[in-house]
Design an enzyme around this catalytic site. Structure first.
Site, short mmCIF file in Angstrom:
data_model
loop_
_atom_site.label_atom_id
_atom_site.label_comp_id
_atom_site.label_asym_id
_atom_site.label_seq_id
_atom_site.Cartn_x
_atom_site.Cartn_y
_atom_site.Cartn_z
N CYS A 184 10.46 -38.64 -10.72
CA CYS A 184 9.09 -39.11 -10.69
C CYS A 184 8.66 -39.01 -9.24
O CYS A 184 9.47 -38.98 -8.34
CB CYS A 184 8.98 -40.53 -11.22
SG CYS A 184 9.98 -41.71 -10.31
N GLY A 226 -8.32 -7.30 4.01
CA GLY A 226 -9.21 -7.37 5.16
C GLY A 226 -8.66 -8.11 6.36
O GLY A 226 -9.34 -8.25 7.37
N TYR A 232 13.97 -33.75 -17.08
CA TYR A 232 12.51 -33.72 -17.08
C TYR A 232 11.95 -33.96 -15.68
O TYR A 232 12.67 -34.46 -14.80
CB TYR A 232 11.94 -34.77 -18.05
CG TYR A 232 12.16 -36.20 -17.60
CD1 TYR A 232 11.26 -36.83 -16.74
CD2 TYR A 232 13.28 -36.92 -18.03
CE1 TYR A 232 11.47 -38.14 -16.31
CE2 TYR A 232 13.50 -38.22 -17.60
CZ TYR A 232 12.59 -38.82 -16.74
OH TYR A 232 12.80 -40.09 -16.31
N GLU A 257 16.54 -43.37 -5.00
CA GLU A 257 15.57 -43.06 -3.96
C GLU A 257 16.03 -43.47 -2.57
O GLU A 257 15.29 -43.39 -1.59
CB GLU A 257 14.22 -43.71 -4.29
CG GLU A 257 14.29 -45.16 -4.63
CD GLU A 257 12.95 -45.72 -5.12
OE1 GLU A 257 11.91 -45.11 -4.87
OE2 GLU A 257 12.97 -46.80 -5.74
N MET A 264 -5.93 -7.38 8.15
CA MET A 264 -5.39 -6.53 9.20
C MET A 264 -6.28 -5.31 9.34
O MET A 264 -7.29 -5.21 8.68
CB MET A 264 -3.96 -6.15 8.86
CG MET A 264 -3.01 -7.31 9.05
SD MET A 264 -1.34 -6.84 8.74
CE MET A 264 -1.40 -6.38 7.05
N SER A 323 16.25 -41.73 -12.37
CA SER A 323 14.99 -41.07 -12.08
C SER A 323 14.89 -40.95 -10.57
O SER A 323 14.87 -41.95 -9.85
CB SER A 323 13.82 -41.89 -12.63
OG SER A 323 12.61 -41.28 -12.26
N GLY A 333 13.39 -40.79 -7.26
CA GLY A 333 12.10 -41.10 -6.63
C GLY A 333 12.02 -40.31 -5.35
O GLY A 333 12.41 -40.77 -4.28
N LYS A 372 0.83 -1.20 0.00
CA LYS A 372 0.00 0.00 0.00
C LYS A 372 0.87 1.25 0.00
O LYS A 372 0.67 2.16 -0.81
CB LYS A 372 -0.92 -0.03 1.23
CG LYS A 372 -2.11 0.88 1.11
CD LYS A 372 -2.99 0.75 2.35
CE LYS A 372 -3.83 -0.51 2.34
NZ LYS A 372 -4.41 -0.82 3.65
N ARG A 398 8.87 -49.16 -14.50
CA ARG A 398 9.57 -49.49 -13.25
C ARG A 398 9.33 -50.95 -12.91
O ARG A 398 8.18 -51.39 -12.88
CB ARG A 398 9.09 -48.61 -12.11
CG ARG A 398 9.84 -48.91 -10.82
CD ARG A 398 9.30 -48.15 -9.65
NE ARG A 398 7.95 -48.57 -9.33
CZ ARG A 398 7.24 -48.00 -8.37
NH1 ARG A 398 7.74 -46.99 -7.68
NH2 ARG A 398 6.02 -48.44 -8.11
N ARG A 454 -3.24 -1.37 -6.39
CA ARG A 454 -2.38 -2.54 -6.32
C ARG A 454 -2.73 -3.43 -7.50
O ARG A 454 -3.83 -3.34 -8.04
CB ARG A 454 -2.57 -3.30 -5.00
CG ARG A 454 -3.98 -3.84 -4.89
CD ARG A 454 -4.22 -4.53 -3.56
NE ARG A 454 -5.66 -4.68 -3.38
CZ ARG A 454 -6.29 -4.74 -2.22
NH1 ARG A 454 -5.61 -4.63 -1.11
NH2 ARG A 454 -7.58 -4.89 -2.15
N ASN A 464 9.71 -39.32 -3.42
CA ASN A 464 8.86 -39.73 -2.28
C ASN A 464 9.67 -40.60 -1.32
O ASN A 464 9.77 -40.32 -0.13
CB ASN A 464 7.64 -40.53 -2.75
CG ASN A 464 6.72 -39.71 -3.62
OD1 ASN A 464 6.84 -38.48 -3.67
ND2 ASN A 464 5.82 -40.36 -4.31
N ASP A 465 10.24 -41.68 -1.88
CA ASP A 465 11.04 -42.55 -1.02
C ASP A 465 12.30 -41.86 -0.54
O ASP A 465 12.71 -42.04 0.60
CB ASP A 465 11.41 -43.84 -1.78
CG ASP A 465 10.44 -44.96 -1.47
OD1 ASP A 465 10.12 -45.15 -0.28
OD2 ASP A 465 9.97 -45.63 -2.41
N ARG A 484 -3.40 3.04 8.47
CA ARG A 484 -3.73 1.92 7.60
C ARG A 484 -2.62 0.88 7.60
O ARG A 484 -1.45 1.22 7.50
CB ARG A 484 -3.94 2.42 6.17
CG ARG A 484 -4.72 3.70 6.08
CD ARG A 484 -4.79 4.24 4.66
NE ARG A 484 -5.47 3.33 3.75
CZ ARG A 484 -5.52 3.52 2.44
NH1 ARG A 484 -4.88 4.55 1.89
NH2 ARG A 484 -6.16 2.67 1.67
N HIS A 517 -14.64 -8.48 0.84
CA HIS A 517 -13.45 -9.26 1.21
C HIS A 517 -13.57 -10.71 0.78
O HIS A 517 -12.64 -11.30 0.25
CB HIS A 517 -13.22 -9.17 2.71
CG HIS A 517 -12.67 -7.84 3.12
ND1 HIS A 517 -13.17 -7.12 4.18
CD2 HIS A 517 -11.70 -7.09 2.59
CE1 HIS A 517 -12.52 -5.98 4.28
NE2 HIS A 517 -11.62 -5.94 3.33
N ARG A 552 3.85 -47.84 -13.33
CA ARG A 552 3.89 -48.78 -12.20
C ARG A 552 3.08 -50.01 -12.53
O ARG A 552 1.85 -49.95 -12.54
CB ARG A 552 3.34 -48.11 -10.94
CG ARG A 552 4.34 -47.19 -10.27
CD ARG A 552 3.65 -46.30 -9.28
NE ARG A 552 2.84 -45.32 -9.98
CZ ARG A 552 2.52 -44.13 -9.49
NH1 ARG A 552 2.92 -43.78 -8.29
NH2 ARG A 552 1.78 -43.31 -10.18
#
Ligand code: ADP
Ligand code: MG
Ligand code: MG
Length: 908
Positions: free
Chosen positions: A862, A105, A882, A776, A107, A795, A797, A26, A647, A364, A799-800, A96, A482, A588
């Site tokens: 992946c 809205g 990739y 992984e 604050m 690749s 992995g 602001k 895989r 803004r 997650n693991d 303000r 708001h 998979r």
């Protein structure tokens, strides 16, 4: 000494638009508007740094701050020709809030500061005896100040509905009712004077302090209260949701008051330089005659339309500003042009007209729906305001995702009757159960039940409930309320100002038009039109938009990193290709054993798992092989020419047999297999592992039972050979999961080589494929150079890799992670967004070591992180070729990758 105060006004300023970090959005934009020579009431901005220091300093204002403020006020007085606290010619100010990123809205702001018994008579005289105006301003000051400064900032938490603001509002309503007034504007000077007195008495009774009758005390109180509102409840929850750091702090803008409540030649309003819902290039806004700014956003009165072009359902019978104040409207149109020319973007502006004179109070970059962002970006490209790269930067990945989200199916919609119409404030469609409170919406969300939050008005305290809801419907409020702003920012379906909605909280029912609903009944919303239906309406996807295609073309033009998908069947693969996937990064095979058509292959798999000798296992695998071949072949065929990364079988075997305590299932399975229950229990018990996630899975399975890998290789190579013979172009990539060293890869490769030779001979073809591995387990990243001597691609992995690096079990960790985030021990769930400082280092290390051995090593990701924009940015910087993600996230990943490339270029 630190400079805490920056002044603006008189067509000049110490700050500018680039100083958002210091001055908040602001403050920075107020300064910029002054530099653009727009009419802005003079003011000063106290920096965000001061807020941080205030908190460091145990909630005390830094020494010397008030001196700096006074010096700034002197400047304002000179520009405005008035004096703060002066009995003859008093200047009033607003305090303000304004953080780096807009938090609409969330604050607090206090208006009309400086009104007290000393200054009231002077102001009346100065305004030619306009007592009504002065007392209207005074009662507003009392209401806001009591709420923000005397209650919230003091940390007082009254019971629900007992807050001072609510009490004063109720008094006001009661007074109006007694007098038979419908609107605030009917209150006379005398009424307002009386109200002010009874307000002050109530405040003293409830809060046990006197309302301060001193301009200086009010000013200091206002500044502190704005700092305090940074840590107000709703601001904190909004920051959690939006990921805004707690230590940014808010700036405070102390600005000369201008008055939209001085009579019928005065007004206040909010506008967007283009339509924020559709993106249409029309000046869109709402305004109120004889009112102060907060009236518009709070939805107290139905606002008038800005111009005739953009009238809507709610205000079509009301006169526009274009009609009533044509000169000022023209001036405002000029402001619109100047601002768009300067910012090259759509802006959200606040203005006030004091006795015919226009003042700008805020601008803004405006929040918008995904559709609007898309339309505006492509329009602005045509207008020559922005270039192609900027177009790509203009849509956030979330907005793009929103474009892919469902809308009501218009064919099905026609079969239903619209029961009510409101304002189309947020995009898309929503079908869900009615929730009348935020609590209820949250409850539904945790039970994964689609819900629509139905509320009387748009209340920023509801932010968590709004987040939890699938759609929002309110009885009051305008397009700039708001709730509308917040919903649009999130791309959430939202209808506001639907006055056919009447809620009875005590009975937990709601009337919409002449229909009655209980909480929990299902309704449907069309957020793009503002229409409500009494029954569930079908939903469809919204991808066939030609603008969307045009945009994605530009995205791909500037994208450098590839995007693949995780898919395990021809339909998903085709779907992902339609979304722009360039191949499959993770196929998979286990998915063949779940869901529809899985009975037969699952039975064969069980035969293989449950036998205790190699001969029977081989026989079972032989029967399983055609199923694997068929699954791989079908998908390879769809991909024709695009790579498919297969895989090798990964998960723990016991997942495919009943648990020991599932007695009935065991009995049935034993019968089916013609073995004794006792024997079967013995076999299942033998498969049991204490810690299966770290047990017999991944490549370990293939080392312990080489015939399992052999079967898969045979299926894959034969599928490839058959497709080649049929004239297709299969690009097979085989990856070994859960690798810890190169020996595992060599062990499995020997099998592959043997099987491949057999198949090539049998079919008389030469098979080209790539042999690679998942990375992984942390150890694999450390020895990645050795691994790369055999692996042609990696690749990651993630997650693991996250599970193993943190030692967090993916399946059980939710509760812990939640507490960890709350306690700020970790910033986010590492399974949702990559832990860049930890796991990210391992990814970088793996890439680096792998490529030190094999320069052209192809590296990809992946796992869920491939569809998370922040993670995609990281992967791009880490040099991956990739990312791979679920089909629906493919466009999002493409956009994130393009934005990462453009950002990198811009940083140079
Ligand atoms: P928010 O960040 O919640 O929009 P603002 O600081 O913009 O809060 O203030 C709320 C409203 O008060 C604005 O719409 C504006 O019109 C009005 N307002 C703020 N400062 C002034 C001022 N100096 N003169 C007149 N109106 C003001
Ligand atoms: Mg504002
Ligand atoms: Mg894995």
């Amino acid at each position: 000494m630190t400079k805490y105060v920056y002044t603006f006004g008189g067509k000049t300023a110490e700050g500018n638009a680039s100083m958002k970090n210091e001055l908040g959005g602001k403050g920075a934009n107020l300064a910029e508007m002054c530099l653009l020579k727009l009419p802005v009431p003079a003011g000063l901005t106290i920096t965000t740094e001061c807020c941080t220091d205030y908190y460091k300093n145990n909630c005390k204002l830094p020494k010397g701050l008030m001196d700096e403020v006074h010096a700034g006020i002197k400047k304002m007085e000179k520009i405005m020709g008035m004096k703060y606290g002066d009995p003859e010619n008093p200047l009033l100010v607003s305090c303000r809030s304004g953080a780096r990123k807009s938090m609409p809205g969330m604050m607090d702001t206090v208006l009309n500061i400086g009104l007290c018994s000393k200054t009231i008579p002077g102001l009346i005289k100065k305004t030619g005896g306009n007592e009504r105006f002065v007392y209207d301003s005074y009662r507003r000051l009392i209401m806001m100040y009591a709420d923000v400064v005397m209650e919230k900032a003091e940390g007082i938490e009254p019971a629900d509905g007992q807050g001072i603001r609510k009490q004063l509002d109720d008094m006001l309503d009661a007074y109006k009712e007694k007098k038979g007034y419908k609107s605030d504007t009917e209150l006379t000077a005398d009424d307002l004077k009386k109200l002010a007195e009874s307000f002050k008495a109530r405040i003293k009774k409830v809060l046990r302090t006197e309302f301060p009758d001193d301009a200086e005390a009010q000013l200091e109180g206002g500044i502190k209260a704005v700092f305090k509102s940074w840590n107000g409840k709703k601001a904190v929850s909004y920051r959690r949701i939006e990921g805004i750091p707690d230590d940014w702090g808010t700036a405070v803008n102390v600005q000369t008051m201008v008055f939209g409540n001085m009579g019928d030649t005065s007004a206040t309003g909010v506008a967007f330089t283009r339509n924020p819902a559709t993106g249409d290039n029309q000046f869109y806004g709402e305004w109120l005659i004889n009112a102060q700014g907060e009236d518009v956003v709070a939805g107290i009165r139905t606002p008038n339309p800005l111009n005739d072009e953009t009238k809507n359902e709610q205000n079509k019978h009301m006169p526009s500003m274009q009609k009533l104040m044509p000169e000022t409207y023209k001036e405002l149109c000029e402001v619109r042009r100047i601002l768009e020319d300067n910012y090259h973007d759509m802006l959200d502006i606040e203005f006030t007209i004091q006795d015919g004179k226009l003042y700008m109070l805020q601008c803004r970059v405006g929040k918008r729906t995904g559709v609007a962002a898309l339309t505006m970006a492509l329009d602005m490209l045509k207008e020559g305001r922005i270039d192609e790269k900027e177009v790509v930067m203009r849509l956030s990945p979330e907005q793009l995702d929103e474009l892919l989200h469902p809308i009501l199916d218009s064919t099905d919609e026609k079969k239903h009757t619209v029961i009510a119409k409101g304002l189309p404030a947020g995009p898309g469609g929503a079908v869900g159960r009615i929730a009348l409170t935020s609590e209820k919406a949250k409850e539904y969300r945790s039970a994964k039940i689609a819900n629509v939050l139905v509320r009387e008005e748009t209340n920023p305290e509801d932010v968590e409930g709004m987040r939890a809801a699938d759609g929002i419907l309110t009885a009051r409020g305008g397009m700039t309320s708001h709730a509308a702003l917040v919903a649009r920012g999130w791309g959430k379906c939202c209808i506001v100002g639907c006055d056919a909605v009447k809620i009875d909280f005590d009975k937990k029912i709601v009337h919409i038009g002449d229909k009655m609903f209980k909480e929990g009944d299902v309704i449907s919303l069309n957020g793009a039109k503002g229409w409500v239906y009494a029954e569930p309406v079908g939903m469809i996807n919204a991808t066939e938009n030609p603008l969307f295609k045009k945009f994605m073309k530009l995205v791909d033009k500037y994208r450098k990193m590839g995007v693949r998908t995780n898919a395990d069947n021809p339909e998903d693969a085709q779907n992902a290709i339609n979304f722009g996937a360039e191949g499959i990064g993770l196929f998979r095979i286990e998915h063949m054993f779940y869901g529809k058509n899985s009975e037969k292959p699952l039975a064969k798999l069980r035969n293989m798992i449950l036998t205790d000798n190699t001969k029977d296992r081989k026989a079972a695998l032989k029967e399983l092989e055609p199923y694997i071949r068929k699954a791989a072949k079908g998908t390879l065929k769809v991909l024709d020419g695009k790579p498919l990364t297969f895989r090798l079988m990964d998960p723990p075997l016991h997942e495919f047999v009943p648990k020991l305590e599932e007695k009935d299932k065991i009995k049935a399975l034993a019968k089916e297999r013609g073995m004794s229950t006792k024997e079967l229990v013995k076999r299942i018990a033998a498969l049991h592992e204490v810690n299966p996630m770290m047990g017999l899975r991944g490549v370990r399975l293939g080392v312990v039972y080489p015939e399992i890998t052999e079967t898969q290789f045979r299926a894959l190579f034969q599928a490839t050979a058959e497709l080649m013979k049929e004239g297709f172009d299969p690009h097979l990539e085989i990856m070994v999961p859960l690798t810890i060293n190169v020996k595992e890869l060599e062990h499995q490769k020997a099998i592959a080589d043997r099987v491949k030779a057999e198949i090539e001979k049998k079919f008389g073809v030469k098979i080209n494929y790539m042999y690679g591995t998942m990375i992984e387990i942390p150890r694999a990243t450390l020895v990645a150079d050795q691994i790369a001597s055999v692996a042609q691609f990696f690749s990651f992995g993630t997650n693991d890799l996250t599970q193993m690096t943190f030692g967090f079990s993916r399946d059980d960790v939710n509760a812990i992670v939640k507490d960890y985030i709350e306690e700020k021990i970790i910033p986010a769930d590492p399974f949702n967004t990559l832990d860049q400082e930890g796991v990210g280092q391992l990814v970088k290390l793996g890439v680096q070591r792998g490529r030190s051995q094999r320069a052209n090593l192809k590296c990809g990701v992946c796992g869920e992180h491939g569809g998370d924009p922040a993670s995609v940015h990281f992967f791009y910087k880490a040099g991956l070729n990739y990312v791979s993600c679920s089909p629906f996230r493919v466009p999002v990943a493409r956009l994130a990758a393009a934005q990462a490339a453009i950002e990198e270029e811009r940083a140079k």
